[in-house]
Design a protein around this motif. Structure first.
Motif, short mmCIF file in Angstrom:
data_model
loop_
_atom_site.label_atom_id
_atom_site.label_comp_id
_atom_site.label_asym_id
_atom_site.label_seq_id
_atom_site.Cartn_x
_atom_site.Cartn_y
_atom_site.Cartn_z
N HIS A 103 6.16 2.42 0.58
CA HIS A 103 7.49 1.82 0.70
C HIS A 103 7.41 0.30 0.87
CE1 HIS A 103 11.70 1.45 1.64
NE2 HIS A 103 11.41 0.84 2.80
N SER A 104 6.35 -0.14 1.55
CA SER A 104 6.18 -1.60 1.75
C SER A 104 5.88 -2.32 0.44
CB SER A 104 5.07 -1.85 2.75
OG SER A 104 3.85 -1.30 2.30
N GLU A 105 5.41 -1.59 -0.55
CA GLU A 105 5.04 -2.19 -1.83
C GLU A 105 6.12 -2.00 -2.89
OE1 GLU A 105 0.28 -1.17 -1.19
OE2 GLU A 105 1.48 -0.09 -2.68
N GLU B 239 6.52 7.02 0.78
CA GLU B 239 5.79 6.61 -0.42
C GLU B 239 6.48 7.18 -1.63
OE1 GLU B 239 2.31 9.57 0.72
OE2 GLU B 239 2.06 8.76 -1.31
#
Length: 1030
Positions: free
Chosen positions: A180-182, A224
């Protein structure tokens, strides 16, 4: 059978077969039957066939001469039974062959279905292997290089060119793992946002121009994502779609990366094609992932997911086209992961064939299960082979049935042959009986001169002889008795084979009979040092009715064999009622006897010797209730500790003239018929015989015999005499008390048994110390102490203190000491206890008469003399026969001399004659003879005929005197003449006794005379004169 009969039978058989085939082809109204009607009306044809066969067979049977007419109904029934049997056989053959065809068809279906399942599975695995190989390519050229060497255009072109390597896949796509951070950076890099799978599933795409990527909803926020970045042109519409947003794909992706293996989805309708398919997903890992990584390590090392889309329906259709065969089958493929609700992946047309084959499919996913179900498209054909074979068998059977009647021609001849065979059989049986009779006659003729030899030797023993002469005579007498015993055995065997062996029914004392057997073997047992003993249960009556001679013969044979083959240990004879053996308390006694034997040596389990008796059922209880109080069923066991019988010889132990082996015959001798005779005698007594034997342990023989109890007035006087004789000695010891010192329970029990017969109350202790303790605490008077030789020799140092303490306990009346010795060479008898009297020695085996005589001499009671039973009988005979005038009739001069000498020995006045005719002259009334001893077998006139003539003369004279035709003065003032006539014979059997009674004889005596038997017979009609009764 003549040539005419053969020609006639053949011609009639041909006519019958022709008539039978015509009857099958034409119906009753003359119309031709078609093949269809022939197959359809089977029942009518069969009934017609039976009628035709029966009618024509009857005509053929009686159409030519020379045949003996047998009942027509009987032949018809036999023929019908034959036909029915073969009809059943033909139907059985049809059923069997039809089942075989069905099984073969089933095997064919199995083979074809398994082949298709295997090929489908192989092609699927090949395609998936290529897909898995692409995961390595992506890991190498996309993730391991920066920048990536692969883009969508390159991936699409590569997958399109290598599509031939994956003929079963509809397309290949690759989804990368994005956290999720990417997500923002990823979407910015690719120029599109990550879309939801659900939206695509709700609005399926059927054509490329219908696809609108911007119309899809963005994927919701989650930890993700797995957006598709590469896809084959056939499925390019899934690019940017998040595979983790769909339920089925999410489960697939998660399982794939945790297991490291390819996983399958459940069947679902594919986008665009709307056909059933599955997706197989492989996880793409970093290149440095170890092979034994854990699931968590695999999740962390995951770069993306590669999936291959498979159109199952197209795949199966291509496979079936490749495997087109002459016999088509229908194939269905199912996902059976949920066995209760299988999912259809490929369905063919429905078939009505009942045979189905299920083959399992393995697509590489252990979680999901698949199977292929196959059926034949067409129905099975008619089983023509089974039909024709069963029909052919039935036709052949019918033809054979027609030929059966020819055998009737042979019935008359067979019956004649059978009658002739039965006549020859009867001749053979008569010859066998004649052989046995000849053997019996020859044996009797041999025994007659042997009786003379034994009689002369007995007379010679009464003369003055020195020691050497007495030894010679004793040896000759023993050899003669052995020869007579052998002759008796051969004679008994001959009587058994000829069926002439019968049993007597007289009163006898069971215990006295067993004592007589012990007396026969006492010398041999003492010489060998073998313990010989008898125990009879208290429940066995004293007097029974039966044949004591044959009963004694059975036990003598068994004990004789035991003496012959036993060198150490013991021989133990026990007598019980059969009812005793099955009672619980008697079972406990038997168990204890097995643990504590007479000599201490191990023995064979006697219970195994009667396990095969009919009178015992499987539970060990008798299968019949006690018939009545009159019937006494005895069980006699003879137990020894000899060499035993080898296992290979036990099956022939009761075979006549068969021995265990030649070495046994050389060492121990014998003819091998003793046990055979014993078995026949036991069967005559309505009993059974069995044995158990263990090599080097010993043997136990057990037999049963049924006797009659003396519980009524039958021969009450004689039974009372036997009871009085057995109880007369016990009166001398009535009220006395004795102490038995013996550590062995069984041996002490035997001593108690004999002391109880004498009326002595006994107590048992195990050693001398316990004996002293008992005497000190006992308030009564102990009259005698019986110490076993083993105890006396073992505790020799305690003997003197025992005698001293015995005097101290009761100085006034000291009990008498007796040593029970087993061997002639016993040393205990010579021990003196410091001046005290040496104990009396009683030699075993114990017998009531011997034990009573020993106790009488020591105790000073009763008859203190040393006279034996034979001497007592001799004294009584002298009183009976003194001065009696007796006629002896025998054609053998030696037997005459022996009989005359024996009677003269007792004071009789003897007159001899050598023929029956001369006896008529001597016994013509009036005469002075008091009795006549007559031989049975004599030339010219035998003893039976002579006795009949004598009785006729006496009857005529008595009648004349009674009616006054003659005066009694002319006949010595005797109004009734009847001289006692006793038969002298070496063949003393029941049949001879009956013949003697029938012709008028008063009894019989065996040759040579025995004092006891002679006294029993003579005392019935002679009485002691008053002046002789001193």
């Amino acid at each position: 059978m003549s040539l005419f009969h053969v020609i006639g039978f053949g011609w009639n058989l041909v006519l019958t077969l022709c008539y039978w085939f015509v009857s099958l082809v034409f119906s009753m109204n003359g119309e031709v039957m078609t093949t269809k009607s022939l197959l359809g009306d089977g029942e009518q044809i069969m009934m017609k066939l039976l009628e035709v066969i029966a009618e024509v067979s009857s005509k053929i049977y009686y159409c030519y001469p020379g045949t003996r007419k047998v009942g027509n109904k009987w032949w018809r029934k036999l023929l019908i039974a034959w036909l029915l049997f073969w009809i059943i056989v033909s139907f059985s053959v049809f059923w069997y062959m039809n089942n075989q065809a069905f099984e073969k068809r089933k095997e064919t279906l199995t083979s074809m279905c398994d082949e298709r399942a295997r090929m489908l599975q192989d092609q699927f695995n090949v395609s998936m292997n290529h897909v898995q190989a692409m995961s390595i390519l992506i890991s190498t050229f996309h993730h391991s290089r920066n920048p990536s060497a692969i883009d969508q255009c390159t991936f699409a072109r590569y997958t399109e060119r290598t599509a031939f390597e994956r003929p079963l896949t509809s397309g290949v796509a690759y989804a990368v793992r994005v956290l999720h951070s990417e997500r923002k950076e990823f979407e910015k890099q690719h120029g599109w946002s990550i879309k939801r799978m659900d939206t695509l599933e709700q609005t399926p795409v059927h054509k490329d121009n219908e696809y609108d990527r911007d119309g899809l909803e963005p994927s919701p926020v989650q930890v993700e994502y797995a957006p598709v970045i590469f896809a084959q042109d056939t499925i390019a519409h899934v690019i940017s779609v998040d595979m983790l947003s769909g339920k089925e794909d999410r489960e697939n992706v998660l399982r794939a990366r945790e297991s490291g293996k390819g996983v399958l989805t459940a069947p679902f309708k594919l986008l665009k094609t709307n056909r059933l398919g599955v997706i197989k997903t492989f996880a793409v890992y970093k290149t440095d992932l170890p092979s034994n990584a854990t699931p968590n390590e695999r999740i962390q090392a995951t770069d993306g997911y590669l999936g291959g889309v498979l159109d199952i329906e197209s795949l199966v259709e291509k496979l079936l086209q490749q495997l087109a065969s002459k016999q088509t089958i229908l194939v269905n493929v199912y996902d059976t992961t949920n066995i209760s609700h299988p999912i259809s992946m490929y369905v063919s047309n429905v078939s009505s064939d009942g045979v189905e084959r299920v083959s399992s499919l393995n697509f590489g996913d252990p979680f999901r299960r698949h199977e292929m179900r196959c059926r034949f498209k067409q129905k099975p054909p008619w089983p023509w082979l089974a039909i024709t074979t069963s029909t052919g068998i039935l036709i052949i059977a019918l033809l054979i049935g027609q030929i059966f009647h020819a055998t009737i021609n042979r019935i008359a001849k067979v019956e004649r042959d059978y009658d002739e065979m039965m006549m020859l059989k009867k001749r053979a049986e008569d010859a066998d009986v004649a052989k046995s009779q000849f053997l019996a006659t020859v044996s009797h003729e041999i025994r007659t001169p042997m009786n003379g030899v034994l009689g002369m030797l007995h007379m010679l023993m009464d003369t003055n002889l020195d020691v050497t002469q007495q030894d010679y005579v004793s040896t000759a007498q023993a050899s003669g008795k052995a020869l007579v015993s052998l002759i008796n055995e051969v004679l008994d065997q001959a009587k058994i084979e000829s069926g002439k062996l019968e049993l007597e029914a007289v009163c006898f004392d069971v215990r006295a009979t067993l004592d007589e057997v012990l007396s026969l073997f006492s010398g041999k047992s003492q010489e060998k040092g073998v313990e010989l003993a008898v125990y009879i249960s208290d429940k066995v009556p004293n007097v029974l009715i039966g044949d004591p001679g044959r009963f004694r013969q059975i036990i003598t044979n068994l004990v004789g064999n035991s003496i012959k083959f036993t060198e150490k240990g013991h021989i133990f004879v026990t007598v019980h009622l059969v009812e005793e053996v099955i009672e619980s308390d008697e079972e406990i006694k038997i168990e204890s006897l097995l643990k504590s034997t007479l000599s201490g040596l191990p023995v064979a389990d006697k219970r195994q010797s009667w396990r095969s008796f009919v009178c015992f059922n499987q539970e060990g209880s008798t299968s019949f209730p006690s018939s009545s109080l009159d019937q006494i069923n005895l069980m006699v066991s003879v137990e020894d500790t000899g060499v035993g019988i080898p296992l290979d010889a036990q099956s022939r132990i009761f075979t006549p003239f068969m021995q265990v082996g030649p070495s046994i015959a050389r060492i121990h001798g014998g003819t091998g018929i003793g046990l055979s005779i014993s078995k026949c005698l036991v069967q005559l007594m309505k009993g059974e015989i069995g044995f158990v034997s263990l090599p080097k342990i010993g043997s136990t023989f057990t037999f049963t015999a049924i006797f009659t109890n003396v519980c009524n007035n039958w021969n009450e006087k004689k039974s009372q005499q036997i009871s009085n004789q057995s109880n007369s000695v016990s009166l001398d010891f009535h009220g006395m008390r004795a102490l038995i010192v013996d550590p062995r329970t069984v041996r002490a029990r035997v001593a108690q048994y004999y002391m109880k017969r004498l009326g002595v109350h006994t107590e048992v202790v195990s050693d001398l110390n316990h004996g002293l303790s008992y005497l000190r605490t006992d308030n009564g008077i102990t009259n005698m102490i019986l110490i076993e030789q083993e105890v006396w020799d073992t505790d020799l140092g305690k003997s003197s203190p025992f005698v001293k303490n015995l005097r101290k306990i009761n100085a006034s009346v000291s009990p008498k000491l007796f040593i029970l010795a087993n061997s002639i060479n016993s040393s205990g008898a010579g021990v003196s206890a410091n001046g005290f009297p040496t104990p009396f020695v009683i030699m075993k085996p114990l017998r009531a008469s011997m034990l009573a005589a020993s106790l009488q001499r020591a105790m000073g009671v009763g008859n203190k003399g040393n006279s034996t039973n034979g001497e007592l009988s001799g004294l009584s005979l002298s009183k009976l026969l003194q001065g009696r005038k007796i006629l002896i009739v025998d054609d053998n001069n030696v037997n005459l001399r022996v009989a005359a000498a024996a009677l003269k020995k007792y004071g009789a006045d003897v007159v001899c004659t050598d023929s029956g005719k001369k006896a008529l002259t001597f016994l013509q009334p009036p005469h002075q003879f008091d009795a006549c001893f007559m031989d049975i077998q004599m030339p010219e006139m035998d003893g039976f005929e002579a006795t009949k003539r004598i009785r006729e003369m006496e009857s005529n004279i008595n009648s004349c005197i009674q009616f006054g035709q003659l005066g009694p003065e002319a006949y010595g003032n005797v109004s009734s003449w009847k001289v006692p006539i006793l038969a002298m014979t070496a063949d003393v059997i029941q049949a001879t006794n009956e013949e003697c009674q029938k012709c008028g004889m008063d009894g019989y005596v065996s040759k040579p005379f025995e004092a006891e038997q002679l006294y029993q017979e003579v005392s019935r009609f002679f009485h002691i004169k008053p002046n002789q009764n001193t």
